[in-house]
Design a protein around this motif. Structure first.
Motif, PDB file in Angstrom:
ATOM      1  N   GLU A   1      75.406  54.779  25.821  1.00  0.00           N
ATOM      2  CA  GLU A   1      74.638  54.315  26.975  1.00  0.00           C
ATOM      3  C   GLU A   1      75.513  53.534  27.940  1.00  0.00           C
ATOM      4  OE1 GLU A   1      71.393  52.149  25.301  1.00  0.00           O
ATOM      5  OE2 GLU A   1      70.083  53.912  25.233  1.00  0.00           O
ATOM      6  N   SER A   2      76.437  52.748  27.388  1.00  0.00           N
ATOM      7  CA  SER A   2      77.337  51.963  28.240  1.00  0.00           C
ATOM      8  C   SER A   2      78.236  52.880  29.066  1.00  0.00           C
ATOM      9  CB  SER A   2      78.189  51.031  27.370  1.00  0.00           C
ATOM     10  OG  SER A   2      79.102  50.313  28.165  1.00  0.00           O
ATOM     11  N   ARG A   3      78.752  53.938  28.412  1.00  0.00           N
ATOM     12  CA  ARG A   3      79.597  54.879  29.153  1.00  0.00           C
ATOM     13  C   ARG A   3      78.786  55.597  30.225  1.00  0.00           C
ATOM     14  NH1 ARG A   3      81.740  55.884  23.907  1.00  0.00           N
ATOM     15  NH2 ARG A   3      80.351  57.687  23.655  1.00  0.00           N
ATOM     16  N   ALA A   4      77.554  55.970  29.870  1.00  0.00           N
ATOM     17  CA  ALA A   4      76.701  56.641  30.845  1.00  0.00           C
ATOM     18  C   ALA A   4      76.397  55.730  32.032  1.00  0.00           C
ATOM     19  CB  ALA A   4      75.397  57.102  30.181  1.00  0.00           C
ATOM     20  N   MET A   5      76.093  54.457  31.742  1.00  0.00           N
ATOM     21  CA  MET A   5      75.806  53.516  32.820  1.00  0.00           C
ATOM     22  C   MET A   5      77.031  53.262  33.680  1.00  0.00           C
ATOM     23  SD  MET A   5      72.670  52.941  32.878  1.00  0.00           S
ATOM     24  CE  MET A   5      72.752  51.660  34.135  1.00  0.00           C
ATOM     25  N   SER A   6      78.198  53.291  33.047  1.00  0.00           N
ATOM     26  CA  SER A   6      79.431  53.112  33.807  1.00  0.00           C
ATOM     27  C   SER A   6      79.626  54.260  34.801  1.00  0.00           C
ATOM     28  CB  SER A   6      80.628  53.030  32.860  1.00  0.00           C
ATOM     29  OG  SER A   6      81.830  52.896  33.580  1.00  0.00           O
ATOM     30  N   LYS A   7      79.317  55.482  34.345  1.00  0.00           N
ATOM     31  CA  LYS A   7      79.421  56.632  35.241  1.00  0.00           C
ATOM     32  C   LYS A   7      78.405  56.515  36.377  1.00  0.00           C
ATOM     33  CE  LYS A   7      81.093  59.892  31.738  1.00  0.00           C
ATOM     34  NZ  LYS A   7      80.781  61.140  30.979  1.00  0.00           N
ATOM     35  N   VAL A   8      77.178  56.096  36.025  1.00  0.00           N
ATOM     36  CA  VAL A   8      76.142  55.912  37.044  1.00  0.00           C
ATOM     37  C   VAL A   8      76.575  54.852  38.055  1.00  0.00           C
ATOM     38  CG1 VAL A   8      73.792  55.107  37.465  1.00  0.00           C
ATOM     39  CG2 VAL A   8      74.248  56.681  35.581  1.00  0.00           C
ATOM     40  N   ARG A   9      77.174  53.763  37.552  1.00  0.00           N
ATOM     41  CA  ARG A   9      77.624  52.689  38.432  1.00  0.00           C
ATOM     42  C   ARG A   9      78.702  53.190  39.406  1.00  0.00           C
ATOM     43  NH1 ARG A   9      75.804  48.881  40.951  1.00  0.00           N
ATOM     44  NH2 ARG A   9      74.572  48.478  39.081  1.00  0.00           N
ATOM     45  N   ARG A  10      79.654  53.986  38.890  1.00  0.00           N
ATOM     46  CA  ARG A  10      80.706  54.520  39.768  1.00  0.00           C
ATOM     47  C   ARG A  10      80.103  55.434  40.824  1.00  0.00           C
ATOM     48  NH1 ARG A  10      83.603  54.884  34.869  1.00  0.00           N
ATOM     49  NH2 ARG A  10      83.198  57.132  34.711  1.00  0.00           N
ATOM     50  N   LEU A  11      79.148  56.266  40.404  1.00  0.00           N
ATOM     51  CA  LEU A  11      78.478  57.136  41.360  1.00  0.00           C
ATOM     52  C   LEU A  11      77.697  56.315  42.378  1.00  0.00           C
ATOM     53  CD1 LEU A  11      77.573  59.971  42.268  1.00  0.00           C
ATOM     54  CD2 LEU A  11      75.704  59.810  40.622  1.00  0.00           C
ATOM     55  N   PHE A  12      77.016  55.289  41.908  1.00  0.00           N
ATOM     56  CA  PHE A  12      76.217  54.411  42.763  1.00  0.00           C
ATOM     57  C   PHE A  12      77.085  53.784  43.849  1.00  0.00           C
ATOM     58  CE2 PHE A  12      74.177  50.339  43.751  1.00  0.00           C
ATOM     59  CZ  PHE A  12      72.840  50.708  43.917  1.00  0.00           C
ATOM     60  N   GLU A  13      78.257  53.326  43.464  1.00  0.00           N
ATOM     61  CA  GLU A  13      79.111  52.612  44.409  1.00  0.00           C
ATOM     62  C   GLU A  13      79.911  53.541  45.320  1.00  0.00           C
ATOM     63  OE1 GLU A  13      79.025  49.591  45.107  1.00  0.00           O
ATOM     64  OE2 GLU A  13      77.749  48.914  43.465  1.00  0.00           O
ATOM     65  N   ASN A  14      80.277  54.737  44.835  1.00  0.00           N
ATOM     66  CA  ASN A  14      81.230  55.562  45.571  1.00  0.00           C
ATOM     67  C   ASN A  14      80.603  56.693  46.380  1.00  0.00           C
ATOM     68  OD1 ASN A  14      83.421  54.086  44.543  1.00  0.00           O
ATOM     69  ND2 ASN A  14      83.442  55.300  42.669  1.00  0.00           N
TER      70      ASN A  14
END
Length: 480
Positions: free
Chosen positions: A131-144
């Motif tokens: 879940e942490s890795r998935a959220m990290s990917k979501v966060r990168r997508l969210f910001e970029n």
């Protein structure tokens, strides 16, 4: 994964009694499945993403314990493996080196409860890390991403901003931190239109995935966006609102529509307002030719024919520029061959090189493209010219075996009115370019070819049969 996902374990134990005892050692909060075969377990893990840990007994391996661990470790799912062994000390070093996360004794009920606890913790850690890795990917997508994204809390009809990415903040002319806690609709809608936003919020809160085109305030101007809204998880009071700016795209579509309407209007003028007086003039010319013999009648007839050709070419030029909205798979070879039959090609020959697939095009306008190229070759090379049509890596090409275009003329080949032929109107290649652009293709003259070779690029090909009545292309020679 959802926030409430419970751990799930797969036990791989060969002995029935031992397997049953191990399964019974787990708490009710852990979902447990069991199998006696490593092969069966590997097959299950290749399709079942709901397993979070494997408990592997030292009596189960097909081909050895280390091999079994490595097989699990090599799967895409890559869940942790906990080994239970009657001789823990004997197998632990090799098992841990092979990739097991833990090795536990299996010498009684107490040991098995310990193994169950450790397997459950390993599964929970795997869930958290995933879940942490998935959220990290979501966060990168969210910001970029260049799309504006807002995460909001839904309360009744209101969406309160919890976080907004840089793209959304730029869109509304604010800093991301200053948007937190504000009503989303107050940020992007004037007071008179906030009911529209409230309706969308209600739909999302009700579990609906909303995708619609909207007008929103963006940096003090109204722009058009594709809005996609969805709850973070089913039943959640949090939702994402994603804004994709389509203002320029819609304006281009409207401009193309206006252009097509102007072309239709112009074509009507050419077809009626110019052809009608020409028809009258031709009628008078025929009457005069029957009643008297005068040298000027031949020149008058030539001028009327010339006007007819110019009107036909201008009419085709106007129609050729209309955007192709609904291309379909067509056989390049069949259209090329049919177009050849429509032209006066004297003793010229056509070869269509065998190829696979069908090109996405408007068949009538593709035929017009070929006809203009064929006439161009006959007009500039002569009645015995050889023409070749072939598929290329990014489109297709039409070539002849003539002397080619002079370097000084190649750059002007597609200009309206430019021709080097005595009887040409100068519209043929301009029509070819317009038809290509209407399909979204580009066309250029190939300077490396000995004759004239026109290369069309960015054409889209689809593999397989182009459809009923359009057979596969074969090498075709046509002579007239």
């Amino acid at each position: 994964m959802s926030d409430t996902e419970s751990p799930s374990v797969l036990c791989v134990v060969a002995a029935d009694e031992r397997r049953a005892s191990l399964v019974a050692a787990f708490d009710e909060g852990t979902a447990v499945e069991a199998t006696a075969s490593v092969d069966a377990a590997v097959a299950q893990l290749e399709t079942d993403v709901g397993i979070h840990c494997v408990v592997l007994s030292d009596d189960a391996p097909d081909g050895g314990l280390v091999t079994a661990i490595e097989r699990f470790d090599g799967l895409v799912l890559d869940v942790p493996v906990v080994v239970v062994a009657e001789n823990r000390c004997g197998v632990a070093p090799a098992a841990l080196e092979a990739g097991a996360v833990d090795v536990v004794d299996d010498d009684g009920d107490v040991a098995r409860r310990l193994a169950a606890e450790r397997a459950t913790r390993a599964a929970e850690r795997w869930i958290q890390e995933t879940e942490s890795r998935a959220m990290s990917k979501v966060r990168r997508l969210f910001e970029n991403t260049t799309d504006g994204i807002v995460e909001a809390t839904l309360s009744d009809e209101t969406a309160i901003i919890q976080q907004a990415n840089r793209a959304f903040a730029t869109m509304v002319g604010a800093e991301p931190g200053t948007l937190v806690g504000r009503d989303l609709d107050e940020v992007v809608l004037p007071p008179s239109r906030r009911d529209e936003g409230r309706t969308i919020n209600q739909r999302v809160a009700g579990g609906e995935r909303v995708e619609t085109e909207v007008q929103r305030l963006a940096d003090d101007e109204v722009r058009t966006f594709l809005l996609r809204s969805v709850a973070v998880t089913p039943g959640s009071d949090r939702a994402y609102f994603v804004y994709t700016d389509v203002t320029e795209r819609r304006e281009r579509e409207r401009e193309l529509q206006r252009q097509n309407e102007r072309l239709d209007e112009f074509a009507g003028i050419v077809s009626h307002d110019l052809r009608n007086p020409l028809t009258v003039a031709r009628g008078h010319h025929e009457v005069l030719a029957d009643e008297c013999d005068h040298a000027s009648l031949a020149d008058l007839g030539w001028a009327l024919d010339r006007m007819e050709s110019l009107i036909a070419d201008v009419l085709q030029l106007a129609r050729s520029g209309k955007t192709v909205d609904d291309p379909r798979p067509v056989s390049l070879g069949q259209v090329a061959g049919e177009a050849w039959s429509y032209c006066d090609t004297a003793d010229a020959s056509l070869t269509v090189v065998e190829h696979d697939g069908a090109v996405l095009a408007d068949p009538e306008r593709l035929s017009a493209l070929f006809e203009n190229l064929y006439r161009n070759s006959v007009a500039h090379v002569g009645g015995e010219v050889a023409v070749t049509v072939e598929r290329t890596g990014r489109g297709f090409a039409v070539a002849d075996d003539g002397p080619g275009l002079p370097v000084t003329d190649a750059g002007r080949a597609f200009e309206q009115g430019f021709t080097t032929a005595e009887s040409g109107t100068g519209f043929g290649l301009a029509i070819v370019e317009d038809i290509a652009e209407a399909h979204g293709w580009t066309v250029r003259v190939d300077p490396a070819h000995d004759g004239a070779r026109f290369v069309f690029e960015s054409a889209e090909w689809v593999e397989g049969d182009p459809g009923p009545g359009e057979p596969d292309d074969r090498v075709r020679d046509a002579n007239t």
